[in-house]
Write an enzyme that holds these catalytic residues in place. Sequence first.
Site, PDB file in Angstrom:
ATOM      1  N   ASP A 297       0.883  -1.177   0.000  1.00  0.00           N
ATOM      2  CA  ASP A 297       0.000   0.000   0.000  1.00  0.00           C
ATOM      3  C   ASP A 297       0.914   1.218   0.000  1.00  0.00           C
ATOM      4  OD1 ASP A 297      -2.229   1.814   0.448  1.00  0.00           O
ATOM      5  OD2 ASP A 297      -3.342   0.102   1.220  1.00  0.00           O
ATOM      6  N   HIS A 331       1.462   2.017  -3.232  1.00  0.00           N
ATOM      7  CA  HIS A 331       0.358   2.767  -3.835  1.00  0.00           C
ATOM      8  C   HIS A 331       0.710   4.230  -3.999  1.00  0.00           C
ATOM      9  CE1 HIS A 331      -3.003  -0.367  -2.798  1.00  0.00           C
ATOM     10  NE2 HIS A 331      -2.034  -0.857  -3.542  1.00  0.00           N
TER      11      HIS A 331
END
Length: 549
Positions: A297, A331
């Site tokens: 992430d 991310h």
Amino acid sequence: MNSKFFSFLFLGIACGATVFAQNSPGKYSWSNLPTAQLPSFKSDTLRITNFGAVADGITLNTRSINEAITACSKKGGGVVLIPGGLWLTGPIELKSNVNLHLVRDAVLLFSPDINQYPLVEANFEGRRSARCQSPLFATNTENVAITGRGVIDGNGDVWRPVKKDKLTENEWKKRVEYGGELSQDGRTWYPSQMSKVAEETKRGSAMSEGQSLKDFEDIKNYLRPNLLFLNGCRKVLLEGVTFQNSPGWCLHPMLCEELTLRNLLVKNPDYAQNGDGMDIESCKNVLVEGCTLDVGDDGICIKSGKDEEGRKRNKPTENVVIRNNLVYKAHGGFTIGSEMSGGAKNIFVYNCSFLGSDVGLRFKTARGRGGVVENIYIKDVHMKDISGAAIYFDMYYFTKPPAAGQEVLIPAVTEETPSFRNFYINNIVCNGAEQGIFIRGLPEMSVKNIFLNDITLQAVKGVDLIEASNIQLNNVNLLSDKNDPAVYLENANDIVLDSIKYNSKTTRFINVNGKRSGSIKLSNTKLPETAESIQFNNGANASMFSKIK
């Protein structure tokens, strides 16, 4: 305004952007960076083996390691040494004046037995939450460190759900054979029935008024802990160690002051849901340097609480230096938000590389958050193979924006309205991205005062500026494949485009949309020799645009 004056203005933008950033209001500048105080420790050393720890990968060493840390702290502090070996353990509580030191071949492996991690009141995604106890944790400690060259492994695979499309066919087969449960559509694997039911019934971890931990016992396995949670600590050093395979976020310091993260390797599988690398929340005086991240992430992320709870806390993350870091899969290479309700300010990012992250520089929020993010200084960032945007601002995180030209009722500005302003971004290079620059604010609160200088972006698309105000692009090279248009504006005001280079095949340089657009100035940029080089739509008109030279 005459052309002579405007030439002078653009010269100032081109040659003095960094100077402007240095002279902008605020205590800090590139010549006066924030600093973080380091902890110091006595040389007294206690080995965990003296407290009965056994490095066989089978013996549970929770008691031995915690007793060593407690004894060291009570004696006035020092070093707790974890020698070479595979040390299985449950949760470990860090205490004041203790440096937990792992030698090069030490592996601290947290137990896969979820029963070892009791439910506790914690904080997750900016809210008071019920979570399982973090494997490593500390509350209101001072002068604390984790150092060395060893590995800390959170055994995250026993906690995390996994989507089928994140794995290879063989990996998926092994995961299903391991046990657990599948979703009704067969495309998500859950480690337990409890976690499956919690997900499908949309049970969350946030604790409402009047709720207690007992109300969450039926979904305990679903409440994944962050690998390291430091709450209200001061003078903290994390240095040299590998943190990997976290159940939730990897490193989560919250309400900490004088925090240094140096030369860390932070690893999570790319399929790790919520597998953030570093989430620095409501912290003050922070240094992150020399770290390498490869996670599932956000990579290096700044937060400060969510919605009303974050605003009531009113603790921005501030006075932060982030330098000489490398982010692979993530991310976002460097991210602020979306939980930024307490604000963020005085943050300096430089000499960083993002190689293969979804987004490079990522700033995200939404209505309801509130909070002000301001005085953000970024320079000398190098990117490659970014699957999304190289530079990305979005105030519609997980919400749906209106379509271009759609009439909207503009809400009043309240304490729930977030704000991004005063970003100074210089010397950015990106080789490969879906989009170069994407900025999208809200009708009631535009993204404003964004200064981008000396940028080279090799991307499929060029620049989108939507609900944006006082945005200045100077010496920006858009090596975009999709060249219609190079620059898209929608309800954008006070836009300065100076010395913009773009694909020679471009027939439409700029597309201006929206009746709330205005004051768009172009200089030192040659327009395509086509009738459609400038286009106006959805209430925009030629009076909004001027070409100076």
